[in-house]
Design an enzyme around this catalytic site. Structure first.
Site, PDB file in Angstrom:
ATOM      1  N   ASP A  15       2.963   4.326   6.646  1.00 27.51           N
ATOM      2  CA  ASP A  15       2.166   4.046   7.841  1.00 27.51           C
ATOM      3  C   ASP A  15       3.001   3.772   9.073  1.00 27.51           C
ATOM      4  O   ASP A  15       4.188   3.462   9.003  1.00 27.51           O
ATOM      5  CB  ASP A  15       1.308   2.801   7.600  1.00 27.51           C
ATOM      6  CG  ASP A  15       2.146   1.517   7.637  1.00 27.51           C
ATOM      7  OD1 ASP A  15       3.134   1.430   6.877  1.00 27.51           O
ATOM      8  OD2 ASP A  15       1.843   0.617   8.438  1.00 27.51           O
TER       9      ASP A  15
ATOM     10  N   GLU B  72       8.281   2.765  -5.412  1.00 22.61           N
ATOM     11  CA  GLU B  72       8.264   2.433  -3.981  1.00 22.61           C
ATOM     12  C   GLU B  72       8.081   3.692  -3.137  1.00 22.61           C
ATOM     13  O   GLU B  72       8.423   4.792  -3.574  1.00 22.61           O
ATOM     14  CB  GLU B  72       9.601   1.787  -3.593  1.00 22.61           C
ATOM     15  CG  GLU B  72       9.564   0.275  -3.516  1.00 22.61           C
ATOM     16  CD  GLU B  72       8.893  -0.242  -2.242  1.00 22.61           C
ATOM     17  OE1 GLU B  72       8.149   0.497  -1.568  1.00 22.61           O
ATOM     18  OE2 GLU B  72       9.126  -1.425  -1.928  1.00 22.61           O
ATOM     19  N   ASP B  73       7.578   3.506  -1.920  1.00 22.67           N
ATOM     20  CA  ASP B  73       7.475   4.637  -0.998  1.00 22.67           C
ATOM     21  C   ASP B  73       8.835   4.954  -0.381  1.00 22.67           C
ATOM     22  O   ASP B  73       9.272   6.084  -0.363  1.00 22.67           O
ATOM     23  CB  ASP B  73       6.427   4.358   0.094  1.00 22.67           C
ATOM     24  CG  ASP B  73       6.623   3.030   0.828  1.00 22.67           C
ATOM     25  OD1 ASP B  73       7.517   2.239   0.456  1.00 22.67           O
ATOM     26  OD2 ASP B  73       5.879   2.772   1.791  1.00 22.67           O
TER      27      ASP B  73
ATOM     28  N   LYS C 244      16.576   5.978   2.808  1.00 22.55           N
ATOM     29  CA  LYS C 244      17.335   6.167   4.052  1.00 22.55           C
ATOM     30  C   LYS C 244      18.684   5.485   3.864  1.00 22.55           C
ATOM     31  O   LYS C 244      18.860   4.321   4.225  1.00 22.55           O
ATOM     32  CB  LYS C 244      16.620   5.464   5.216  1.00 22.55           C
ATOM     33  CG  LYS C 244      15.403   6.157   5.755  1.00 22.55           C
ATOM     34  CD  LYS C 244      14.912   5.361   6.978  1.00 22.55           C
ATOM     35  CE  LYS C 244      13.521   5.737   7.367  1.00 22.55           C
ATOM     36  NZ  LYS C 244      12.970   4.859   8.397  1.00 22.55           N
TER      37      LYS C 244
ATOM     38  N   LYS D  20       0.795  -1.205   0.000  1.00 25.27           N
ATOM     39  CA  LYS D  20       0.000   0.000   0.000  1.00 25.27           C
ATOM     40  C   LYS D  20       0.842   1.277   0.000  1.00 25.27           C
ATOM     41  O   LYS D  20       0.372   2.332  -0.415  1.00 25.27           O
ATOM     42  CB  LYS D  20      -0.889   0.007   1.261  1.00 25.27           C
ATOM     43  CG  LYS D  20      -1.913  -1.097   1.316  1.00 25.27           C
ATOM     44  CD  LYS D  20      -2.743  -0.958   2.605  1.00 25.27           C
ATOM     45  CE  LYS D  20      -2.746  -2.257   3.341  1.00 25.27           C
ATOM     46  NZ  LYS D  20      -3.504  -2.168   4.602  1.00 25.27           N
ATOM     47  N   GLY D  21       2.050   1.211   0.502  1.00 26.58           N
ATOM     48  CA  GLY D  21       2.819   2.412   0.808  1.00 26.58           C
ATOM     49  C   GLY D  21       2.956   3.437  -0.302  1.00 26.58           C
ATOM     50  O   GLY D  21       2.984   4.627  -0.051  1.00 26.58           O
TER      51      GLY D  21
ATOM     52  N   ASP E 222      14.700   1.282   2.670  1.00 25.52           N
ATOM     53  CA  ASP E 222      15.318   1.312   3.986  1.00 25.52           C
ATOM     54  C   ASP E 222      16.539   0.386   3.949  1.00 25.52           C
ATOM     55  O   ASP E 222      17.605   0.790   3.504  1.00 25.52           O
ATOM     56  CB  ASP E 222      14.235   0.857   4.978  1.00 25.52           C
ATOM     57  CG  ASP E 222      14.590   1.076   6.434  1.00 25.52           C
ATOM     58  OD1 ASP E 222      15.278   2.050   6.737  1.00 25.52           O
ATOM     59  OD2 ASP E 222      14.164   0.269   7.274  1.00 25.52           O
TER      60      ASP E 222
ATOM     61  N   ARG F 167      -1.414   6.887   6.915  1.00 22.35           N
ATOM     62  CA  ARG F 167      -1.110   6.916   5.479  1.00 22.35           C
ATOM     63  C   ARG F 167      -1.763   8.111   4.795  1.00 22.35           C
ATOM     64  O   ARG F 167      -1.294   8.596   3.779  1.00 22.35           O
ATOM     65  CB  ARG F 167      -1.623   5.641   4.794  1.00 22.35           C
ATOM     66  CG  ARG F 167      -0.894   4.365   5.214  1.00 22.35           C
ATOM     67  CD  ARG F 167      -1.307   3.226   4.290  1.00 22.35           C
ATOM     68  NE  ARG F 167      -0.954   1.908   4.790  1.00 22.35           N
ATOM     69  CZ  ARG F 167       0.232   1.318   4.609  1.00 22.35           C
ATOM     70  NH1 ARG F 167       1.184   1.945   3.961  1.00 22.35           N
ATOM     71  NH2 ARG F 167       0.456   0.116   5.082  1.00 22.35           N
TER      72      ARG F 167
ATOM     73  N   VAL G 288       9.292   7.716   9.511  1.00 20.20           N
ATOM     74  CA  VAL G 288       8.394   8.739   8.978  1.00 20.20           C
ATOM     75  C   VAL G 288       7.029   8.153   8.612  1.00 20.20           C
ATOM     76  O   VAL G 288       6.918   6.972   8.262  1.00 20.20           O
ATOM     77  CB  VAL G 288       9.010   9.447   7.756  1.00 20.20           C
ATOM     78  CG1 VAL G 288      10.212  10.288   8.155  1.00 20.20           C
ATOM     79  CG2 VAL G 288       9.400   8.445   6.666  1.00 20.20           C
TER      80      VAL G 288
END
Ligand code: IMP
Ligand code: MG
Length: 179
Positions: free
Chosen positions: A158, A98-99, A130, A42-43, A102, A164, A152
């Site tokens: 989320d 992508e959101d 990041k 969902k991101g 990481d 979100r 964040v």
């Protein structure tokens, strides 16, 4: 919505301006190619919707719903792809949206999975990165913003499935994040 997040670290205006730039750059790079924009849900839903409309060339849209085991604010790196693509990406130019990247494990896994369908190319566009947290050396072709090692929320991202819908990006105010 209880306020456990702080002031924006990326405002709506900054987001709009950067996404416009990314859209232009992607349109330029993919002119004459057979682009399939694959959003990771969902991101990525908020970023995807804005980015797709900023890319002013013909393209196809598609989505993967992905869930990570682990939950909370930790990234376990164990990814489960819940849905299949609906488009045939064989011979096409896939751009994965992508959101946030990481550790890099999710993107690495998704690239491996999509490669099996024999696309002509696969590139990655992420709203956030990041770099300090990276354990896997993945190539990110388009990055919206590099952010420090903070958790964040908002603009699709989320914390335990909430926040979100926050229209900007904020640091989550909690103790012991990213343990
Ligand atoms: P990676 O596999 O470690 O690169 O993690 C990527 C996934 O972790 C993202 O798609 C997010 O779902 C989640 N994630 C990592 N950092 C954050 C954050 O700061 N806020 C919200 N989700 C995050
Ligand atoms: Mg995600």
């Amino acid at each position: 919505m209880e306020r456990i997040f702080g002031r924006p670290i990326v405002t709506q205006e900054e987001m709009r301006a950067r996404i416009k730039e990314l859209g232009k750059q992607i349109a330029n790079d993919y002119t004459g190619k057979d682009l399939v924009l694959v959003g990771v849900l969902k991101g990525a839903y908020a970023f995807y919707a804005d980015l797709a409309r900023a890319i002013r060339i013909p393209m196809r849209v598609d989505f993967l719903i992905v869930a990570s085991y682990g939950g909370q604010s930790k990234t376990s790196g164990k990814v489960k792809v819940i849905t299949e693509l609906t488009e045939d990406i064989k011979g096409k130019d896939v751009l994965l949206v992508e959101d946030i990247v990481d550790s890099g494990l999710t993107v690495q896994y998704l690239i491996k999975t999509l490669t099996k369908h024999k696309p002509k190319s696969i590139k990655v566009c992420t709203l956030l990165s990041k770099p300090e947290r990276r354990t896997i050396d993945v190539a990110l072709d388009y990055i919206g913003f590099k952010i420090p090692n903070q958790y964040v929320v908002g603009y699709g991202l989320d914390y335990q499935q909430k926040y979100r819908n926050l229209p900007y990006l904020a640091v989550l105010d909690m103790d012991g994040d990213q343990e």
